[in-house]
Every structure is written in structure tokens, then in C-alpha cells.
Design a protein around this motif. Structure first.
Motif, PDB file in Angstrom:
ATOM      1  N   THR A   2      -1.319   9.241 -10.923  1.00  0.00           N
ATOM      2  CA  THR A   2      -2.105   9.001 -12.257  1.00  0.00           C
ATOM      3  C   THR A   2      -3.121   8.036 -12.030  1.00  0.00           C
ATOM      4  O   THR A   2      -3.114   7.213 -10.959  1.00  0.00           O
ATOM      5  N   GLU A   4      -3.591   5.200 -13.563  1.00  0.00           N
ATOM      6  CA  GLU A   4      -3.119   3.927 -13.317  1.00  0.00           C
ATOM      7  C   GLU A   4      -2.554   3.462 -12.186  1.00  0.00           C
ATOM      8  O   GLU A   4      -2.478   2.387 -11.692  1.00  0.00           O
ATOM      9  N   ARG A   5      -1.651   4.295 -11.446  1.00  0.00           N
ATOM     10  CA  ARG A   5      -1.159   4.208  -9.863  1.00  0.00           C
ATOM     11  C   ARG A   5      -2.253   3.890  -9.074  1.00  0.00           C
ATOM     12  O   ARG A   5      -2.336   2.823  -8.353  1.00  0.00           O
ATOM     13  N   GLN A   8      -3.531   0.301  -9.789  1.00  0.00           N
ATOM     14  CA  GLN A   8      -2.495  -0.428  -9.236  1.00  0.00           C
ATOM     15  C   GLN A   8      -2.676  -0.733  -7.918  1.00  0.00           C
ATOM     16  O   GLN A   8      -2.446  -1.792  -6.953  1.00  0.00           O
ATOM     17  N   GLN A  41       4.412  -4.107 -12.158  1.00  0.00           N
ATOM     18  CA  GLN A  41       4.789  -2.646 -12.392  1.00  0.00           C
ATOM     19  C   GLN A  41       4.662  -1.801 -11.223  1.00  0.00           C
ATOM     20  O   GLN A  41       5.620  -0.781 -11.046  1.00  0.00           O
ATOM     21  N   LEU A  42       3.970  -2.193 -10.112  1.00  0.00           N
ATOM     22  CA  LEU A  42       3.716  -1.259  -9.052  1.00  0.00           C
ATOM     23  C   LEU A  42       4.919  -1.629  -8.073  1.00  0.00           C
ATOM     24  O   LEU A  42       5.582  -0.642  -7.721  1.00  0.00           O
ATOM     25  N   GLU A  43       5.369  -2.980  -8.122  1.00  0.00           N
ATOM     26  CA  GLU A  43       6.707  -3.226  -7.157  1.00  0.00           C
ATOM     27  C   GLU A  43       7.820  -2.482  -8.128  1.00  0.00           C
ATOM     28  O   GLU A  43       8.786  -2.014  -7.151  1.00  0.00           O
ATOM     29  N   GLU A  44       7.762  -2.663  -9.128  1.00  0.00           N
ATOM     30  CA  GLU A  44       8.823  -1.997  -9.929  1.00  0.00           C
ATOM     31  C   GLU A  44       8.886  -0.363  -9.654  1.00  0.00           C
ATOM     32  O   GLU A  44      10.074  -0.089  -9.569  1.00  0.00           O
ATOM     33  N   ARG A  45       7.694   0.055  -9.735  1.00  0.00           N
ATOM     34  CA  ARG A  45       7.944   1.559  -9.710  1.00  0.00           C
ATOM     35  C   ARG A  45       8.150   1.930  -7.983  1.00  0.00           C
ATOM     36  O   ARG A  45       8.910   3.060  -7.925  1.00  0.00           O
ATOM     37  N   LEU A  46       7.903   1.179  -7.181  1.00  0.00           N
ATOM     38  CA  LEU A  46       8.103   1.560  -5.629  1.00  0.00           C
ATOM     39  C   LEU A  46       9.440   0.973  -5.336  1.00  0.00           C
ATOM     40  O   LEU A  46      10.099   1.623  -4.237  1.00  0.00           O
ATOM     41  N   GLY A  47      10.239  -0.022  -5.937  1.00  0.00           N
ATOM     42  CA  GLY A  47      11.553  -0.648  -5.593  1.00  0.00           C
ATOM     43  C   GLY A  47      11.290  -1.277  -4.450  1.00  0.00           C
ATOM     44  O   GLY A  47      12.475  -1.519  -3.982  1.00  0.00           O
TER      45      GLY A  47
END
Length: 297
Positions: A2, A4-5, A8, A41-47
Motif C-alpha cells: 500500500t 502507506e507502507r 513508512q 506503526q511500521l515496527e508493529e507491522r513488521l514485528g
């Protein structure tokens, strides 16, 4: 991925390279809270944690260093390509596609391009010869060339040639066998060389005008072509009468190789126009071609 990504990732690259949220925010024109929120948000998405933060510094983690090595060259490449695009705003370059009839392509476009192209090596022109009424938007053309009355009303039109006249011609050998027509209706008794129209597959109807009186004559004959050169050559060989643009036969008429008839029924009409779909900002390439074609007569 997306939008947004992508945003980020671009934010991460800026922070990691600047080693500062403050400098990255200034570089990107963002507020620091918005930038921090995007990174979280990016760190949460990538874990995985990408940045080590202290009160005095910011540095990429091992995972962050790996990601930076991957994405930073890509963003740099995109930035370079975007910078290169600015050159297209400043100089004529790229490819222009033009649809035109055979006569205008030969008598107008070729002579202009012969003067234009040697001085502009980055400019490419593709001309597609077509007698039909092409939808230039649907077919991906930058512009078209047609006679003034044929240009659609929703198009921008610019004159690129003088008024024109048509001519009916035949060879001396032909008129040794047939009498000269006096009025357009006499053509129905002659062997006429027809033009096949590609749009609807029909034959072109010969058009005449005199003192405000318009006539259209549907002629017949043994030959039908879809090119100018073959119609002209057939007339020179005495195979029939041809209905041709005046400028293409005037030399042969002057030399006595062709005889012109019905001249008083061939009145001038509006010549060729370049047409295109809007007045929005044009590329330097199109502007250059348009101005080179502009008729000042």
C-alpha cells in the motif's frame, strides 16, 4: 504494497540516515509526532524493532541496518529518476504519435520533420497514415492532422496549411478515347479511379462546388486504390480519371502529362489542421512540433 507502507519505509530511511527525528521531520516536511507514529506503526507491522532510541540519539538496530541497505538505494534511484524527468520539462525529448492522412503526411509533416529532427536527436516522431477519423485519445495519439471541416468540435485545432483545391485529371491518351466532362454529372459516363475509405469500407464520393451549388458524385470505374501514388500513376497511364489534391498534379498538368477538367467546379476549401484534445500544459516536445507546424500564411 500500500501507499502507506511506502511512506513508512521512506520515513524510516530518512530517520535512519539522519540519525535524528528532528532532522528527518524537517527534511520530509512532517511533524515529529506524525513521524514517530509512522515509525511505530511500521515496527508493529513488521514485528521487529528498527530503531534504537535514546534521549540524545537515534540509530538503526541490526534489523534496521539490514532494511536500510535494502531500501535506501531504491529510494535514491527513484529520486534520481524523478530528477531526470524534470529534463523532459525543459527540453524536447520523447516520442510523439501523430495520425494523419497520406497527403498531409507527405506534403506537410515530412518537410517540417526534415527541418526539425536533425537539431533535436532526443525527439522521436511516429506517424500513422490513416484516412479514417481516428479517436486520438482512445488510440493513444498525441495529435492528429485532418482537414478543417473534419476536426471534431471538442478538439483544439490549429491551421498548419493553406486552403486547398481538388483537381480532376486524365491523361491525353485517356481523352483521346473519351470526351472531356463539362459538368460533374458527366463523370458517371467515365472510367474513374476510386479511393477506398478504410473507416466504413465505402468509396470516396467526389465533391464539387460552383457559385454556392454543391454536388456530390458517386463515380464508378475499373480501379480502386487506397493510396495516392497508385491513383496518380493509374491516371498517368491513361487508365481513368483521378480526383486528386491540386498540388500533387500541377507539375504533370504543366508538363502536359495530365489534362485538368472541371476546374471551375473545384473551389478552395479549408486546409489541414493539427488537432489535439485539450489546452492543458504541453510537453516541450509537443510544443516544439506544434509551433513548427503552425501556418502563418
Amino acid at each position: 504494497m500500500t501507499t502507506e507502507r511506502y511512506d513508512q519505509l521512506a520515513i524510516f530511511a530518512a530517520v535512519a540516515q539522519e540519525r535524528s527525528f528532528t532532522r528527518a521531520a524537517a527534511k520530509l516536511g512532517m511533524s515529529q509526532p506524525a513521524l514517530s507514529r509512522a515509525m511505530r506503526q511500521l515496527e508493529e507491522r513488521l514485528g521487529v524493532r528498527l530503531l534504537s532510541r535514546t534521549t540524545r540519539s537515534v540509530a538503526p538496530t541490526e534489523a534496521g541496518e539490514h532494511l536500510l541497505r535494502v531500501v535506501a538505494p531504491r529510494f535514491e534511484e527513484i529520486d534520481n529518476e524523478m530528477a531526470m524527468l524534470s529534463e523532459f520539462r525543459d527540453k524536447p525529448a520523447g516520442t510523439l504519435r501523430i495520425t494523419a492522412g497520406e497527403h498531409s503526411a507527405i506534403t506537410i509533416l515530412q518537410s517540417v520533420l526534415a527541418r526539425l529532427l536533425p537539431d533535436h536527436p532526443d525527439l522521436n516522431i511516429e506517424i500513422i497514415v490513416d484516412y479514417g477519423f481516428t479517436d486520438i485519445v482512445a488510440e493513444g495519439f498525441d495529435a492528429g492532422v485532418r482537414l478543417g471541416p473534419q476536426v471534431a468540435k471538442d478538439m483544439i485545432a490549429m491551421r498548419i496549411g493553406p486552403d486547398m483545391r481538388m483537381a480532376v485529371v486524365g491523361s491525353p491518351a485517356y481523352f483521346g478515347r473519351y470526351p472531356k466532362p463539362v459538368i460533374p454529372d458527366d463523370l458517371t459516363a467515365h472510367n474513374c479511379i476510386n479511393l477506398r475509405m478504410p473507416t466504413h469500407g465505402g468509396l470516396y464520393i467526389w465533391e464539387f462546388e460552383k457559385n454556392g451549388q454543391e454536388l456530390k458524385v458517386r463515380v464508378e470505374g475499373q480501379l480502386v486504390f487506397n493510396t495516392i501514388a497508385m491513383r496518380l500513376e493509374a491516371a498517368l497511364q491513361g487508365l481513368g480519371l483521378a480526383y486528386m489534391p491540386e498540388d500533387l498534379v500541377q507539375d504533370a498538368v504543366a508538363q502536359g502529362r495530365l489534362i485538368r477538367v472541371l476546374e471551375d467546379w473545384c473551389e478552395p476549401f479549408s486546409g489541414y489542421h493539427l488537432y489535439y484534445p485539450s489546452r492543458r500544459q504541453s510537453s516541450p516536445a509537443f510544443t516544439l512540433l506544434r509551433e513548427a507546424l503552425r501556418y502563418e500564411g
